[in-house]
Motif scaffolding. Structure first.
Motif, mmCIF file in Angstrom:
data_model
loop_
_atom_site.group_PDB
_atom_site.id
_atom_site.type_symbol
_atom_site.label_atom_id
_atom_site.label_comp_id
_atom_site.label_asym_id
_atom_site.label_seq_id
_atom_site.Cartn_x
_atom_site.Cartn_y
_atom_site.Cartn_z
ATOM 1 N N ALA A 40 0.823 -1.212 0.000
ATOM 2 C CA ALA A 40 0.000 0.000 0.000
ATOM 3 C C ALA A 40 0.855 1.259 0.000
ATOM 4 O O ALA A 40 0.488 2.270 -0.597
ATOM 5 N N ASN A 41 2.010 1.192 0.649
ATOM 6 C CA ASN A 41 2.907 2.352 0.729
ATOM 7 C C ASN A 41 3.896 2.425 -0.426
ATOM 8 O O ASN A 41 4.772 3.284 -0.435
ATOM 9 N N GLY A 42 3.782 1.525 -1.374
ATOM 10 C CA GLY A 42 4.646 1.564 -2.554
ATOM 11 C C GLY A 42 6.094 1.201 -2.286
ATOM 12 O O GLY A 42 6.993 1.663 -2.993
ATOM 13 N N VAL A 43 6.354 0.380 -1.274
ATOM 14 C CA VAL A 43 7.722 -0.052 -0.976
ATOM 15 C C VAL A 43 8.223 -0.869 -2.167
ATOM 16 O O VAL A 43 7.617 -1.878 -2.531
ATOM 17 N N THR A 44 9.307 -0.436 -2.769
ATOM 18 C CA THR A 44 9.814 -1.087 -3.984
ATOM 19 C C THR A 44 10.930 -2.085 -3.710
ATOM 20 O O THR A 44 11.391 -2.752 -4.632
ATOM 21 N N GLU A 45 11.345 -2.211 -2.466
ATOM 22 C CA GLU A 45 12.430 -3.135 -2.128
ATOM 23 C C GLU A 45 11.968 -4.586 -2.008
ATOM 24 O O GLU A 45 12.790 -5.481 -1.876
ATOM 25 N N ILE A 46 10.640 -4.805 -2.027
ATOM 26 C CA ILE A 46 10.126 -6.171 -1.937
ATOM 27 C C ILE A 46 9.408 -6.544 -3.231
ATOM 28 O O ILE A 46 8.856 -5.690 -3.925
ATOM 29 N N VAL A 47 9.429 -7.852 -3.523
ATOM 30 C CA VAL A 47 8.665 -8.424 -4.631
ATOM 31 C C VAL A 47 7.916 -9.620 -4.056
ATOM 32 O O VAL A 47 8.527 -10.508 -3.457
ATOM 33 N N VAL A 48 6.603 -9.636 -4.222
ATOM 34 C CA VAL A 48 5.784 -10.727 -3.729
ATOM 35 C C VAL A 48 5.630 -11.756 -4.845
ATOM 36 O O VAL A 48 5.206 -11.419 -5.952
ATOM 37 N N ARG A 83 18.941 -8.929 -7.528
ATOM 38 C CA ARG A 83 19.524 -9.313 -6.238
ATOM 39 C C ARG A 83 19.401 -8.232 -5.170
ATOM 40 O O ARG A 83 19.676 -8.494 -4.003
ATOM 41 N N SER A 84 18.964 -7.048 -5.544
ATOM 42 C CA SER A 84 18.794 -5.990 -4.543
ATOM 43 C C SER A 84 17.435 -6.076 -3.847
ATOM 44 O O SER A 84 17.201 -5.377 -2.863
ATOM 45 N N LYS A 85 16.548 -6.917 -4.337
ATOM 46 C CA LYS A 85 15.191 -7.039 -3.775
ATOM 47 C C LYS A 85 15.134 -8.119 -2.695
ATOM 48 O O LYS A 85 15.972 -9.003 -2.624
ATOM 49 N N VAL A 86 14.088 -8.036 -1.880
ATOM 50 C CA VAL A 86 13.736 -9.097 -0.939
ATOM 51 C C VAL A 86 12.459 -9.716 -1.486
ATOM 52 O O VAL A 86 11.474 -9.011 -1.736
ATOM 53 N N TYR A 87 12.487 -11.017 -1.676
ATOM 54 C CA TYR A 87 11.357 -11.734 -2.259
ATOM 55 C C TYR A 87 10.508 -12.349 -1.160
ATOM 56 O O TYR A 87 11.028 -12.993 -0.251
ATOM 57 N N ILE A 88 9.196 -12.138 -1.256
ATOM 58 C CA ILE A 88 8.236 -12.670 -0.305
ATOM 59 C C ILE A 88 7.461 -13.761 -1.044
ATOM 60 O O ILE A 88 6.772 -13.468 -2.021
ATOM 61 N N THR A 89 7.602 -15.007 -0.600
ATOM 62 C CA THR A 89 6.924 -16.108 -1.286
ATOM 63 C C THR A 89 5.654 -16.503 -0.550
ATOM 64 O O THR A 89 5.573 -16.407 0.664
ATOM 65 N N TYR A 90 4.668 -16.929 -1.346
ATOM 66 C CA TYR A 90 3.456 -17.474 -0.739
ATOM 67 C C TYR A 90 2.852 -18.544 -1.641
ATOM 68 O O TYR A 90 3.164 -18.629 -2.831
ATOM 69 N N CYS A 91 1.998 -19.361 -1.032
ATOM 70 C CA CYS A 91 1.202 -20.356 -1.742
ATOM 71 C C CYS A 91 -0.197 -20.310 -1.132
ATOM 72 O O CYS A 91 -0.602 -19.261 -0.634
ATOM 73 N N LEU A 111 19.558 -15.312 -3.219
ATOM 74 C CA LEU A 111 18.614 -14.198 -3.114
ATOM 75 C C LEU A 111 18.056 -14.119 -1.693
ATOM 76 O O LEU A 111 17.953 -15.118 -0.993
ATOM 77 N N ARG A 112 17.703 -12.913 -1.279
ATOM 78 C CA ARG A 112 17.119 -12.710 0.051
ATOM 79 C C ARG A 112 15.618 -12.972 -0.026
ATOM 80 O O ARG A 112 14.958 -12.519 -0.964
ATOM 81 N N VAL A 113 15.109 -13.696 0.956
ATOM 82 C CA VAL A 113 13.722 -14.134 0.878
ATOM 83 C C VAL A 113 13.095 -14.234 2.257
ATOM 84 O O VAL A 113 13.783 -14.462 3.258
#
Length: 150
Positions: A40-48, A83-91, A111-113
């Protein structure tokens, strides 16, 4: 008369030990409210990343997430990720380990996760935006997120 405690049958560790362990736990997991707030806040450092199949993705996914099924993750496909992103995984949820498999593959590739606690099930339970179809979707504009009570 002394009452025996089931909780205290195994005494808790020292406070510093607990703090260190809990910090490690928080470093590995994110909850729906925290991810929703960042989106919601537009944080660009994460990728879901939705680690489910394309069919499950099209039926409904976290608004703003990208579909990258864990079965399609290879060293070659993972090499293309930022590689600069933090990846958030879900199922789907706690009964599915697709997010764990995806997180393991991402971490193994350097990668950071973090894993999303409860997956799409908890996301929906907390009434965060879900979109169906081929596109990630854009985060809806609203004043504030529902209060999770935490």
């Amino acid at each position: 008369m002394t009452t025996t405690s089931a909780v205290l049958a195994f005494p808790p560790p020292a406070a510093a030990d607990s703090a260190a362990w809990l910090a490690r736990k928080l470093a590995r997991y994110a909850d729906a409210w925290d991810v929703a707030e960042d989106l919601a806040n537009g944080v660009t450092e994460i990728v879901v990343i939705d680690a489910r199949s394309p069919q499950a993705w099209r039926a409904g996914h976290i608004c703003g997430a990208v579909n990258f099924p864990h079965r399609d993750m290879t060293p070659q496909s993972l090499a293309t990720l930022d590689r600069s992103k933090v990846y958030i995984t879900y199922c789907d949820g706690i009964g599915c380990n697709g997010s764990t498999k995806a997180a393991w593959k991402l971490a193994s590739a350097g990668l950071r996760v973090k894993e999303l606690i409860g997956g799409l099930d908890f996301w929906r339970r907390d009434r965060h935006p879900v979109v169906a179809g081929e596109m990630p979707g854009e985060w809806p504009r609203r004043e504030s997120l529902p209060d999770c009570g935490c």
